[in-house]
Design a protein around this motif. Sequence first.
Motif, PDB file in Angstrom:
ATOM      1  N   ALA A  72       0.958  -1.109  -0.282  1.00  0.00           N
ATOM      2  CA  ALA A  72      -0.078   0.325   0.164  1.00  0.00           C
ATOM      3  C   ALA A  72       0.868   1.369  -0.100  1.00  0.00           C
ATOM      4  N   THR A  73       2.005   1.346   0.694  1.00  0.00           N
ATOM      5  CA  THR A  73       2.809   2.502   0.874  1.00  0.00           C
ATOM      6  C   THR A  73       3.708   2.467  -0.642  1.00  0.00           C
ATOM      7  N   ARG A  74       3.962   1.311  -1.067  1.00  0.00           N
ATOM      8  CA  ARG A  74       4.799   1.439  -2.326  1.00  0.00           C
ATOM      9  C   ARG A  74       3.771   2.232  -3.339  1.00  0.00           C
ATOM     10  N   LYS A  75       2.503   1.834  -3.449  1.00  0.00           N
ATOM     11  CA  LYS A  75       1.569   2.342  -4.283  1.00  0.00           C
ATOM     12  C   LYS A  75       1.082   3.733  -4.324  1.00  0.00           C
ATOM     13  N   LEU A  76       1.273   4.024  -2.829  1.00  0.00           N
ATOM     14  CA  LEU A  76       0.901   5.447  -2.282  1.00  0.00           C
ATOM     15  C   LEU A  76       1.978   6.230  -3.026  1.00  0.00           C
ATOM     16  N   LEU A  77       3.154   6.046  -2.696  1.00  0.00           N
ATOM     17  CA  LEU A  77       4.371   6.978  -3.034  1.00  0.00           C
ATOM     18  C   LEU A  77       4.382   6.929  -4.611  1.00  0.00           C
ATOM     19  N   ASP A  78       4.345   5.964  -5.183  1.00  0.00           N
ATOM     20  CA  ASP A  78       4.273   5.833  -6.725  1.00  0.00           C
ATOM     21  C   ASP A  78       3.103   6.828  -7.259  1.00  0.00           C
ATOM     22  N   ARG A  79       2.078   6.854  -6.704  1.00  0.00           N
ATOM     23  CA  ARG A  79       0.959   7.797  -7.129  1.00  0.00           C
ATOM     24  C   ARG A  79       1.379   9.266  -6.739  1.00  0.00           C
ATOM     25  N   SER A  80       1.976   9.326  -5.760  1.00  0.00           N
ATOM     26  CA  SER A  80       1.982  10.737  -5.218  1.00  0.00           C
ATOM     27  C   SER A  80       3.061  11.723  -5.789  1.00  0.00           C
ATOM     28  N   GLY A  81       4.315  10.597  -6.360  1.00  0.00           N
ATOM     29  CA  GLY A  81       5.258  11.183  -6.817  1.00  0.00           C
ATOM     30  C   GLY A  81       6.363  11.733  -5.689  1.00  0.00           C
ATOM     31  N   LEU A  82       6.168  11.414  -4.522  1.00  0.00           N
ATOM     32  CA  LEU A  82       7.000  11.807  -3.513  1.00  0.00           C
ATOM     33  C   LEU A  82       8.087  10.463  -2.971  1.00  0.00           C
ATOM     34  N   ALA A  83       8.855  10.836  -2.291  1.00  0.00           N
ATOM     35  CA  ALA A  83       9.838   9.637  -1.903  1.00  0.00           C
ATOM     36  C   ALA A  83       9.611   9.679  -0.503  1.00  0.00           C
ATOM     37  N   LEU A  84       9.988   8.662   0.366  1.00  0.00           N
ATOM     38  CA  LEU A  84       9.727   8.452   1.784  1.00  0.00           C
ATOM     39  C   LEU A  84      10.567   9.747   2.425  1.00  0.00           C
TER      40      LEU A  84
END
Length: 388
Positions: A290-302
């Motif tokens: 879920a976090t990987r999917k979220l970061l991909d969608r947002s264009g942000l890095a952790l």
Amino acid sequence: MSNPVIVDVIRTASGKGKPGGALSGIHPVELLATTIRGLLQRNDLDPDLVEDVIAGCVSQSGEQAANIARNAVLAAGLPEAVPATTVDRQCGSSQQAAHFAAQGVIAGAYDVVIACGVESMSRVPMFSNFAGKDPYEPLGSRYPDGLVPQGVSAELIAARWKLDRTALDEFAAESHRRAADATTSGAFSAEILPIGDHAVDETIRASTTVDGLAGLKPSFQDPALAERFPEITWSITPGNSSPLTDGASAALIMSEQRAHALGLTPRARFAAFAVTGSDPLLMLTGVIPATRKLLDRSGLALDDIDAYEVNEAFAPVPLVWQQEFNADPARLNPRGGAIALGHPLGASGTRLLTTLVNQLEASGGRYGLQTMCEGGGMANAMIIERLG
């Protein structure tokens, strides 16, 4: 598209989820109703403007049956014209409520909506909605060896990621230390709605030590499961798990345009959402995809994220998440998590959101990430951006 913003978020202080707990004498409908009333009063908002109320609740039986969201709306004195619905995405139910509310604003279906959640684990025990039946029986053809309780899933995760008992207990002790420090400093005062004279989380144990936790016995050890899963070392105890908890929480979500028209100052905006399914045997690992999917969608890095709220259902969950993303431990649940603050199932999603918004404001951070593991193998994740 309308931009969904968070105008306000509040929560009750946690109560121990057993008879005699601080909130155990309050009917769950009234507990949620009081929280909704408090949210509206804090913002001097005309309840006629609320277009929907979406509430998370997991054990929807007994006093939490019959669409508790609607019953709470009526008990809170809101107009009869205000509708409400109750959702169940297991532990992520009220986070899903917040997703649905914000997505409704984006779609133009709402301008003003409340996302909230409640669970009275003292009055409606966990699994009471099973009514003595096995809801997983029809899955036998797909999972012939059977699924396992969440605690055993936590054991499997600890074994697979090589997390020993000491690591789990150290994380749990740190959760209590951070939560106790936040309480002492007054950091929680802006987010807690007092219920009567109850305004301090009852589940925090400031005296918790690793040595003390080491004396607790494993909760899920079972000879048959030990034979099936020889890799398990049986390290999950009451001390490194979230306690049974009573509580409620709520978020006032609006379109940015309506908030400004009403003279209200948005505190944060929703930046990205994700939800995913995962292996129901290792059901608590969904926070990773879920976090990987979220970061991909947002264009942000952790590294762009200033605070992470990863629900502490069991200590292995945030530890594995931290390991997988090489996350900064100082940013992970900086005010403590559910091991200390409690996990009132249906209320936990908006509880984490409440704490996250307040943490970003106190620290001056810009972005916050929240993710919840969920029964059956699922997870919600979202990123919010502090405004102002």
